[in-house]
Design a protein around this motif. Structure first.
Motif, PDB file in Angstrom:
ATOM      1  N   TYR A  29       0.806  -1.213   0.000  1.00  0.00           N
ATOM      2  CA  TYR A  29       0.000   0.000   0.000  1.00  0.00           C
ATOM      3  C   TYR A  29       0.844   1.270   0.000  1.00  0.00           C
ATOM      4  CZ  TYR A  29       0.741  -1.476   4.849  1.00  0.00           C
ATOM      5  OH  TYR A  29       1.287  -1.947   6.006  1.00  0.00           O
ATOM      6  N   TYR A  30       2.168   1.147  -0.018  1.00  0.00           N
ATOM      7  CA  TYR A  30       3.032   2.315  -0.159  1.00  0.00           C
ATOM      8  C   TYR A  30       3.411   2.500  -1.624  1.00  0.00           C
ATOM      9  CZ  TYR A  30       3.670   2.732   4.902  1.00  0.00           C
ATOM     10  OH  TYR A  30       3.467   2.920   6.237  1.00  0.00           O
ATOM     11  N   GLU A  31       3.664   3.750  -1.997  1.00  0.00           N
ATOM     12  CA  GLU A  31       4.011   4.019  -3.400  1.00  0.00           C
ATOM     13  C   GLU A  31       4.918   5.244  -3.479  1.00  0.00           C
ATOM     14  OE1 GLU A  31       1.864   5.383  -7.593  1.00  0.00           O
ATOM     15  OE2 GLU A  31       0.691   4.303  -6.081  1.00  0.00           O
ATOM     16  N   PHE A  32       5.942   5.120  -4.324  1.00  0.00           N
ATOM     17  CA  PHE A  32       6.770   6.266  -4.698  1.00  0.00           C
ATOM     18  C   PHE A  32       6.275   6.739  -6.058  1.00  0.00           C
ATOM     19  CE2 PHE A  32       9.645   3.730  -1.980  1.00  0.00           C
ATOM     20  CZ  PHE A  32       9.924   4.679  -1.012  1.00  0.00           C
ATOM     21  N   SER A  33       5.730   7.927  -6.108  1.00  0.00           N
ATOM     22  CA  SER A  33       5.109   8.399  -7.348  1.00  0.00           C
ATOM     23  C   SER A  33       6.091   9.088  -8.282  1.00  0.00           C
ATOM     24  CB  SER A  33       3.958   9.359  -7.029  1.00  0.00           C
ATOM     25  OG  SER A  33       4.445  10.513  -6.355  1.00  0.00           O
ATOM     26  N   ASP A  34       7.198   9.581  -7.732  1.00  0.00           N
ATOM     27  CA  ASP A  34       8.096  10.385  -8.553  1.00  0.00           C
ATOM     28  C   ASP A  34       9.456  10.426  -7.871  1.00  0.00           C
ATOM     29  OD1 ASP A  34       8.987  12.026 -10.572  1.00  0.00           O
ATOM     30  OD2 ASP A  34       8.219  13.863  -9.668  1.00  0.00           O
ATOM     31  N   LEU A  37      15.561  11.781  -4.420  1.00  0.00           N
ATOM     32  CA  LEU A  37      14.726  11.418  -3.283  1.00  0.00           C
ATOM     33  C   LEU A  37      13.283  11.267  -3.713  1.00  0.00           C
ATOM     34  CD1 LEU A  37      13.910  14.535  -1.117  1.00  0.00           C
ATOM     35  CD2 LEU A  37      15.260  14.739  -3.195  1.00  0.00           C
ATOM     36  N   SER A  38      12.524  10.601  -2.861  1.00  0.00           N
ATOM     37  CA  SER A  38      11.102  10.421  -3.138  1.00  0.00           C
ATOM     38  C   SER A  38      10.372  10.157  -1.837  1.00  0.00           C
ATOM     39  CB  SER A  38      10.889   9.246  -4.098  1.00  0.00           C
ATOM     40  OG  SER A  38       9.522   9.126  -4.452  1.00  0.00           O
ATOM     41  N   GLY A  39       9.132  10.653  -1.738  1.00  0.00           N
ATOM     42  CA  GLY A  39       8.309  10.442  -0.558  1.00  0.00           C
ATOM     43  C   GLY A  39       7.533   9.142  -0.662  1.00  0.00           C
ATOM     44  N   ARG A  40       7.423   8.433   0.456  1.00  0.00           N
ATOM     45  CA  ARG A  40       6.691   7.164   0.511  1.00  0.00           C
ATOM     46  C   ARG A  40       5.236   7.479   0.849  1.00  0.00           C
ATOM     47  NH1 ARG A  40       9.513   5.129   4.009  1.00  0.00           N
ATOM     48  NH2 ARG A  40      11.000   3.832   2.835  1.00  0.00           N
ATOM     49  N   GLU A  41       4.412   7.578  -0.190  1.00  0.00           N
ATOM     50  CA  GLU A  41       3.012   7.950   0.007  1.00  0.00           C
ATOM     51  C   GLU A  41       2.128   6.722   0.119  1.00  0.00           C
ATOM     52  OE1 GLU A  41       1.399  11.456  -1.919  1.00  0.00           O
ATOM     53  OE2 GLU A  41       3.271  11.660  -3.050  1.00  0.00           O
ATOM     54  N   LEU A  42       0.917   6.951   0.585  1.00  0.00           N
ATOM     55  CA  LEU A  42      -0.039   5.871   0.802  1.00  0.00           C
ATOM     56  C   LEU A  42      -0.991   5.796  -0.383  1.00  0.00           C
ATOM     57  CD1 LEU A  42      -1.043   3.792   2.938  1.00  0.00           C
ATOM     58  CD2 LEU A  42      -2.626   5.556   3.718  1.00  0.00           C
ATOM     59  N   ASN A  43      -1.052   4.602  -1.003  1.00  0.00           N
ATOM     60  CA  ASN A  43      -1.978   4.363  -2.102  1.00  0.00           C
ATOM     61  C   ASN A  43      -3.076   3.445  -1.592  1.00  0.00           C
ATOM     62  OD1 ASN A  43      -3.362   3.681  -4.411  1.00  0.00           O
ATOM     63  ND2 ASN A  43      -1.534   3.386  -5.661  1.00  0.00           N
ATOM     64  N   LYS A  44      -4.229   4.019  -1.276  1.00  0.00           N
ATOM     65  CA  LYS A  44      -5.282   3.248  -0.619  1.00  0.00           C
ATOM     66  C   LYS A  44      -5.950   2.237  -1.541  1.00  0.00           C
ATOM     67  CE  LYS A  44      -6.328   6.799   2.786  1.00  0.00           C
ATOM     68  NZ  LYS A  44      -7.361   7.652   3.387  1.00  0.00           N
ATOM     69  N   THR A  45      -5.778   2.396  -2.844  1.00  0.00           N
ATOM     70  CA  THR A  45      -6.371   1.404  -3.753  1.00  0.00           C
ATOM     71  C   THR A  45      -5.723   0.039  -3.573  1.00  0.00           C
ATOM     72  OG1 THR A  45      -4.829   1.987  -5.539  1.00  0.00           O
ATOM     73  CG2 THR A  45      -6.905   3.201  -5.426  1.00  0.00           C
ATOM     74  N   HIS A  70      -2.149   8.445   6.002  1.00  0.00           N
ATOM     75  CA  HIS A  70      -0.972   9.183   5.547  1.00  0.00           C
ATOM     76  C   HIS A  70       0.148   8.231   5.124  1.00  0.00           C
ATOM     77  CE1 HIS A  70      -0.548   8.459   9.898  1.00  0.00           C
ATOM     78  NE2 HIS A  70       0.751   8.302   9.648  1.00  0.00           N
ATOM     79  N   GLY A  71       1.025   8.769   4.281  1.00  0.00           N
ATOM     80  CA  GLY A  71       2.261   8.077   3.964  1.00  0.00           C
ATOM     81  C   GLY A  71       3.288   8.319   5.055  1.00  0.00           C
ATOM     82  N   PHE A  72       4.491   7.741   4.831  1.00  0.00           N
ATOM     83  CA  PHE A  72       5.455   7.819   5.920  1.00  0.00           C
ATOM     84  C   PHE A  72       6.877   7.796   5.373  1.00  0.00           C
ATOM     85  CE2 PHE A  72       7.474   6.829   9.943  1.00  0.00           C
ATOM     86  CZ  PHE A  72       6.627   7.435  10.879  1.00  0.00           C
ATOM     87  N   GLY A  73       7.586   8.883   5.620  1.00  0.00           N
ATOM     88  CA  GLY A  73       9.016   8.913   5.353  1.00  0.00           C
ATOM     89  C   GLY A  73       9.381   9.132   3.896  1.00  0.00           C
ATOM     90  N   LEU A  74      10.673   9.047   3.641  1.00  0.00           N
ATOM     91  CA  LEU A  74      11.206   9.230   2.302  1.00  0.00           C
ATOM     92  C   LEU A  74      12.483   8.411   2.158  1.00  0.00           C
ATOM     93  CD1 LEU A  74      13.221  12.529   1.910  1.00  0.00           C
ATOM     94  CD2 LEU A  74      12.500  11.693   4.138  1.00  0.00           C
ATOM     95  N   VAL A  75      12.922   8.278   0.935  1.00  0.00           N
ATOM     96  CA  VAL A  75      14.216   7.668   0.647  1.00  0.00           C
ATOM     97  C   VAL A  75      15.061   8.707  -0.074  1.00  0.00           C
ATOM     98  CG1 VAL A  75      13.386   5.296   0.584  1.00  0.00           C
ATOM     99  CG2 VAL A  75      13.337   6.672  -1.500  1.00  0.00           C
ATOM    100  N   MET A  76      16.376   8.611   0.139  1.00  0.00           N
ATOM    101  CA  MET A  76      17.295   9.554  -0.494  1.00  0.00           C
ATOM    102  C   MET A  76      18.619   8.850  -0.759  1.00  0.00           C
ATOM    103  SD  MET A  76      18.900  13.128   1.044  1.00  0.00           S
ATOM    104  CE  MET A  76      17.330  13.968   1.211  1.00  0.00           C
ATOM    105  N   ASN A  77      19.201   9.120  -1.901  1.00  0.00           N
ATOM    106  CA  ASN A  77      20.517   8.576  -2.213  1.00  0.00           C
ATOM    107  C   ASN A  77      21.312   9.596  -3.008  1.00  0.00           C
ATOM    108  OD1 ASN A  77      18.553   7.600  -4.478  1.00  0.00           O
ATOM    109  ND2 ASN A  77      20.579   7.524  -5.413  1.00  0.00           N
ATOM    110  N   PRO A  78      22.641   9.610  -2.847  1.00  0.00           N
ATOM    111  CA  PRO A  78      23.454  10.487  -3.689  1.00  0.00           C
ATOM    112  C   PRO A  78      23.411  10.016  -5.133  1.00  0.00           C
ATOM    113  CG  PRO A  78      24.843   9.038  -2.394  1.00  0.00           C
ATOM    114  CD  PRO A  78      23.449   8.830  -1.895  1.00  0.00           C
ATOM    115  N   VAL A  79      23.532  10.965  -6.053  1.00  0.00           N
ATOM    116  CA  VAL A  79      23.361  10.642  -7.467  1.00  0.00           C
ATOM    117  C   VAL A  79      24.529   9.849  -8.039  1.00  0.00           C
ATOM    118  CG1 VAL A  79      21.930  12.666  -7.875  1.00  0.00           C
ATOM    119  CG2 VAL A  79      24.409  12.827  -8.186  1.00  0.00           C
TER     120      VAL A  79
END
Length: 956
Positions: A401-406, A423-431, A447-456
């Motif tokens: 149920y989590y999704e990174f949209s962008d 980086l990207s936010g971990r959003e909640l996809n209720k579908t 609500h979603g929760f947290g984010l991920v980030m990495n150096p390029v």
């Protein structure tokens, strides 16, 4: 045959009075069925109006509360109040004009020498109701049309001059943007109202003499003639006013070789418009004469002259002039108008502010060049955002149920140096929730929760990103990047309303076999403590459970309009928004915010070439654009702040007058968030597209298009596509300080070699400035497609790609980056490998090129060393096949995290019965452990058990 005579009004009044005393004409009294029909019609109309008012009242109340929660009630009141005032004004005006004329015609139509059947019908009460309903219906439409122009009206009364005059009529640009639309609205609205009144009046008079019309013997009574002459004269007068407005529209003509008024427009079309204006005004004057005496010949003659003027002068003469005079001498005759088009287009899009710099010479890349640009090389974006999004989904969504949209690109100061990250936010996809109950979707999963980030620029030994922020709850390996408020209540895919806090605890994140819960503590949302407010939102949202659920408490708030693009557009619908809002972790507070760019646009800038811009799901035609506003939305409580980024823009000055308090100066934005502002891609793409043509300022060169540029193309996933602009940290030629840039290369039209590159600067004190660097035209500089062709021709690279393809894997070629380094050019293209049965792209090779040399290596450092023929001090190859000089401790931690990931994924696959994936993850776990032992100098571990056969029970 028409007959004109006066009526004995006393006789007419006497007969009408006698008719009424005798019960009126036959059929004048309504029957029982008619009375029943009238009662039900009135009742249905009353209920319909009541329902409409209730719906309108609920919407208005909830919107008022929502705007108040955000602190923008004055904005809503200004917009809503203006629409209401305009609707009432235009509705009443249209109703008065239509009803007065139609009722006057009805009364006048019954003035005859005898009662006819048609006159008797006009006397019926139902006919009066029909006129009233018709007038109300059309007045409603005209009221809505007037109210829909509320923003144009507000702009008109708060207009700001541009202090730039158009070259044809000498009017300020503000006249075209602020005033001309209102004049056109007034002319077209009034013209249509008069036309509808005229048609209704003519229909009533014709109905009264229907029998005479059928017999060809109709009577044009004096009062009928006067009424029709008045309306028809007004109609022609308004039509004539339209020609005065049409003259200014020539500034948007597409007839000539360049956009805007051309030689033919000014020598033929403009005189034709002025002649038609005079003739149509004469027609109106001659029609008005018929108010006092009947004279139809001269208006018809004037109409004929008007028609001939449009046909001969505006049509035939214009075509002959264009074909036989302009086309053979086009450059000579159109020179001033081409110059106007170039000048005003460059002004309208800010192209006139682009600084032009020569890139005098291009030299071979050396180790010294790499050493001198070590900061830029440590920030080279090896990760393409498209395969990286797939990698995020596989490694860090963690639950279905989590999704990174962008994937967003930004820069942060880490370890004392600027580092480019993705980086990207971990959003909640209720579908994706297995249970879609009301409690789940509205109260618990909010609500979603947290984010991920990495150096390029960092790649693990397995071809995966090295996460600086990861997992649930978010874990950061950098103290500068701590997340203190990880909840995402407002995001890019968060569209449904929720109610929080409530009697039900809210799901935060999973932890092992249990879940961690919390409660919303933000100030965002409308409180539901008031029963009337709760009822209003229940009706608005269609949520009866809002009234029935005991979990909805007096402290509960309703969070609506949570999708950030929709949220800001509801507050300021007059702005146009960038398609890509980006997530920022505020280093000062640890909170996540969304930053979105907004534009002031117009399609009324004279002589400026228009473009079509897709904004989300809408398409806007524009010929003026400024990135005038930066918007910050808090991901936790939904607070929205608008900041003026271009205070010199007349449009944003006008909007600031219209909505005082909506916009804030950019200086009020915290310095840490100002460090994350960037030049928006949508504006940059439009400017880059136009500059490919409008860098040619010489009229002769522009006319011949002899120096036209194009956006080059590249291969991505074996498909050709335009090279996208890309962000990079780089030293501009001649500058010692690296800065965050947005870059776009160019090639000549129909050629593959590179001719120039455009850069937009993002860091103060040069934020918003643009620079174009032109390569020497006598020197061949490889373009992206030429470099890719050299890559395909390299035997070693071609053989490796073929082997991967034969093994059933899919090779994804990432963005080809063109990176200027002092006087040299470095080309970088990452290669990703996607297994035939997998969904996890892995970065396996880096290709670099410069001049005639092309090198492919497992690491970026190795590829650079192969390119210059020696290792580069300070850019040592990372252990374990990575691409940065990471210390051993970081490598060990990375391998431990990777092993834990594979172990957890394998256990989940075992639970799901996915034995194929279980075996793959166990093999990956074995590789991690072996590498870990090698790095630490320990003996290799015992291999884990193989994947069990389907149906067997594996041993944990």
């Amino acid at each position: 045959m028409a007959r004109d005579f006066d009526i004995d009004l006393n006789e007419w009044r006497r007969r009408r009075r006698v008719g009424r005393e005798n019960g009126g004409p036959p059929g004048s009294r309504p029957s029982g069925l008619a009375r029943w029909f009238n009662r039900w019609t009135l009742g249905a109309a009353f209920l319909l109006v009541l329902f409409g008012l209730l719906n309108w009242g609920v919407t208005a109340l909830t919107e008022w509360l929502w705007f108040g929660e955000l602190g923008y009630q004055r904005v809503w009141l200004t917009a809503w109040g203006t629409q209401v005032v305009l609707f009432v004004f235009f509705f009443v005006l249209a109703l008065a004009v239509l009803l007065a004329n139609w009722r006057l015609a009805r009364a006048a139509a019954t003035r005859g020498l005898a009662f006819t059947a048609e006159q008797e019908m006009l006397e019926q009460s139902w006919f009066g109701w029909l006129l009233l309903i018709g007038a109300l219906f059309f007045a409603w439409i005209f009221g809505q049309a007037g109210a829909s122009s509320w923003m144009a009206v507000l702009r008109f009364f708060n207009r700001t001059p541009f202090n730039i005059s158009d070259p044809i009529f000498g009017r300020d640009v503000g006249f075209y943007i602020f005033e001309l639309p209102i004049y056109r609205l007034a002319q077209s609205w009034t013209l249509n109202v008069i036309l509808l009144a005229l048609l209704g009046v003519a229909g009533i008079y014709a109905l009264a003499q229907w029998q005479s019309l059928r017999e060809g013997d109709y009577v044009l009574l004096p009062h009928v003639r006067r009424h029709l002459a008045l309306l028809l004269g007004l109609f022609f007068l308004l039509w004539a006013a339209g020609y005065w407005l049409d003259a200014f529209e020539l500034n948007y003509s597409a007839r000539g070789v360049a956009f805007g008024a051309s030689y033919t427009d000014l020598r033929a079309t403009l005189p034709a418009l002025r002649l038609q204006l005079v003739l149509m005004g004469l027609v109106a004057l001659l029609v008005f004469v018929n108010i006092w005496r009947q004279q139809l010949v001269w208006p018809v003659v004037a109409l004929g002259l008007w028609f001939l003027a449009g046909l001969v002068v505006g049509g035939l003469y214009a075509s002959v002039l264009q074909r036989y005079s302009v086309e053979p001498n086009e450059l000579v005759l159109e020179t001033p108008y081409i110059r106007y088009n170039v000048e005003f287009t460059r002004r309208a899009y800010g192209l006139d502010k682009i600084q032009e710099q020569p890139f005098d010479r291009v030299t071979p890349l050396t180790a010294d060049d790499l050493t001198a640009n070590d900061l830029a090389l440590r920030n080279v974006r090896l990760w393409d955002y498209r395969p990286l999004l797939q990698t995020y989904a596989q490694l860090q969504e963690l639950r279905p149920y989590y999704e990174f949209s962008d994937v967003d690109i930004d820069r942060y100061r880490v370890d004392g140096q600027p580092r480019q990250v993705m980086l990207s936010g971990r959003e909640l996809n209720k579908t994706r929730l297995p249970s879609q109950t009301w409690v789940n979707t509205r109260l618990e999963f909010t609500h979603g929760f947290g984010l991920v980030m990495n150096p390029v620029d960092v790649v693990t030994s397995e071809g995966r990103p090295d996460f600086w922020i990861r997992d649930l709850p978010p874990q950061s390996v950098k103290p500068e990047l701590e997340v203190t408020r990880p909840e995402i209540y407002f995001g890019e895919i968060t569209r449904d309303p929720v109610f929080a806090p409530s009697g039900s605890q809210e799901f935060d994140y999973p932890q092992g076999e249990e879940n961690v819960y919390g409660s919303y503590a933000g100030a965002g949302g409308v409180p539901l403590g008031n029963r009337l407010v709760r009822l209003a939102f229940a009706l608005r949202l269609g949520e009866p459970n809002l009234l029935l659920s005991r979990s909805v408490t007096p402290t509960t708030r309703v969070l609506i309009h949570r999708e950030i693009r929709d949220r800001v557009a509801r507050i300021a619908p007059f702005l146009v928004y960038d398609r890509d809002p980006y997530l920022v972790l505020d280093p000062d507070t640890g909170r996540m915010v969304w930053i979105q760019d907004a534009y002031t646009i117009s399609n009324r800038y004279p002589y400026a070439t228009p473009v079509s811009s897709t904004q989300g799901e809408s398409r806007a035609d524009l010929n003026y654009m400024r990135n005038a506003v930066k918007i910050v939305t808090d991901a936790y409580d939904g607070t929205v702040r608008f900041y003026i980024a271009e205070p010199d823009d007349p449009l944003i000055q006008t909007y600031d007058r219209v909505f005082p308090g909506l916009f804030r100066p950019l200086s009020e934005l915290s310095s840490t968030l100002q460090d994350h502002l960037r030049y928006p891609e949508d504006l940059f793409r439009i400017q880059a597209q136009l500059y490919a043509t409008y860098h040619m300022k010489d009229v002769r060169v522009f006319y011949n298009k002899e120096d036209k540029w194009e956006i080059p193309t590249e291969l991505f996933a074996q498909e050709e596509q335009p090279v996208e602009p890309y962000y990079i940290i780089l030293n501009l030629p001649g500058n010692e300080t690296a800065e965050f840039l947005l870059i776009q290369p160019y090639t000549p039209a129909n050629k593959q070699n590179m001719i120039a590159w455009l850069a937009a600067r993002n860091d103060p004190p040069h934020r918003g400035e643009m620079v174009i660097y032109e390569f020497p035209k006598q020197q061949l500089i490889f373009g992206p497609r030429q470099v890719e062709a050299r890559i395909d021709q390299d035997p070693q690279i071609s053989q490796q790609l073929t082997l991967w393809g034969q093994a059933g894997s899919r090779v994804i070629r990432g963005n080809l980056l063109v990176i200027p380094l002092d006087t040299s050019i470095l080309y970088i293209e990452p290669l990703y490998l996607l297994a035939a049965t997998g969904e996890l792209p892995e970065l396996k090779r880096i290709i670099v090129a410069s001049g005639d040399r092309v090198v492919m290596n497992e690491t970026f450092e190795g590829a650079l060393a192969g390119l210059v023929g020696e290792s580069v001090p300070g850019i040592a190859e990372a252990p374990g096949g990575g691409t940065t000089s990471a210390p051993m401790e970081q490598t060990v931690a990375e391998l431990i995290r990777s092993a834990n990931d594979h172990y957890a994924t394998a256990q989940q696959a075992r639970i799901d019965g996915d034995w194929g994936r279980y075996g793959q993850e166990q093999e990956a776990l074995q590789r991690d452990l072996q590498q870990l032992m090698e790095v630490t100098g320990q003996a290799p571990p015992v291999a884990p058990p193989a994947a069990p056969t389907p149906g067997a029970t594996p041993t944990p």
